[in-house]
Design an enzyme around this catalytic site. Sequence first.
Site, short mmCIF file in Angstrom:
data_model
loop_
_atom_site.label_atom_id
_atom_site.label_comp_id
_atom_site.label_asym_id
_atom_site.label_seq_id
_atom_site.Cartn_x
_atom_site.Cartn_y
_atom_site.Cartn_z
N GLU A 12 -62.12 0.17 14.71
CA GLU A 12 -61.11 1.16 14.32
C GLU A 12 -60.67 2.00 15.52
OE1 GLU A 12 -62.57 3.21 10.83
OE2 GLU A 12 -62.31 1.40 9.62
N GLU A 60 -62.16 -10.02 10.66
CA GLU A 60 -61.73 -11.43 10.68
C GLU A 60 -60.79 -11.69 11.84
OE1 GLU A 60 -61.75 -9.28 8.19
OE2 GLU A 60 -61.63 -10.24 6.24
N1 THU Z 1 -61.37 -4.51 6.95
C1 THU Z 1 -61.79 -5.67 7.53
O1 THU Z 1 -62.42 -5.67 8.58
N2 THU Z 1 -61.47 -6.82 6.91
C2 THU Z 1 -60.78 -6.92 5.74
O2 THU Z 1 -60.40 -8.01 5.34
C3 THU Z 1 -60.50 -5.71 4.96
C4 THU Z 1 -60.62 -4.43 5.70
C5 THU Z 1 -61.66 -3.25 7.64
C6 THU Z 1 -60.45 -2.55 8.18
C7 THU Z 1 -60.93 -1.13 8.25
O3 THU Z 1 -61.64 -0.95 9.47
C8 THU Z 1 -61.92 -1.01 7.09
O4 THU Z 1 -62.27 -2.34 6.75
C9 THU Z 1 -61.36 -0.29 5.86
O5 THU Z 1 -60.15 -0.85 5.49
#
Ligand code: THU
Length: 159
Positions: A63, A74
């Site tokens: 993030e 992913e």
């Molecule tokens: N997130 C993922 O890493 N993969 C997904 O398919 C869904 C969401 C992450 C993005 C963000 O850092 C956190 O999960 C909350 O949305």
Amino acid sequence: MEKEFKTTFEVISGKNDLNEIEKKLYETAFEARENAYAPYSKFDVGCALLLENGEIVKGSNQENAAYPSGLCAERTTIFWTSANYPNMKIEKLFVIGAPKEAVSSVPIPPCGACRQSILEYEAKQETPIEIYFASLNGEIFKTKSIRDLLPFSFDASFL
Ligand code: THU
């Protein structure tokens, strides 16, 4: 006239019902989740890919204080893989996500943008990528291809 898409997925009741390589991928995605950098959402996601040469690549969500600059687990993993092994086929992708302190969870599917990115590489390699979405200690859902998660998909064939 009305038409339908049919999506099928397999429900695996837990880690003990995975074969050896699947178990290894599950554990690698689990470990990868520990390196998630998610101070804002506090939702940690790990991903593990199996390459055709048997290697496993892992990644996690990253993030950013400027929120849209962050990236899902992913895409972090699949972009790194393509950047470093441009011609290696991906056979399986495991994803496991849950709030940071959770001890149990439900299987979380890849978000829409990740599905589109995974599709790009599946179309490029011309063989399906099996997608597994796991929970921390329960069911694991499996599809045979990313296309099962992305009906009416847009790909390079339209360009
Ligand atoms: N997130 C993922 O890493 N993969 C997904 O398919 C869904 C969401 C992450 C993005 C963000 O850092 C956190 O999960 C909350 O949305």
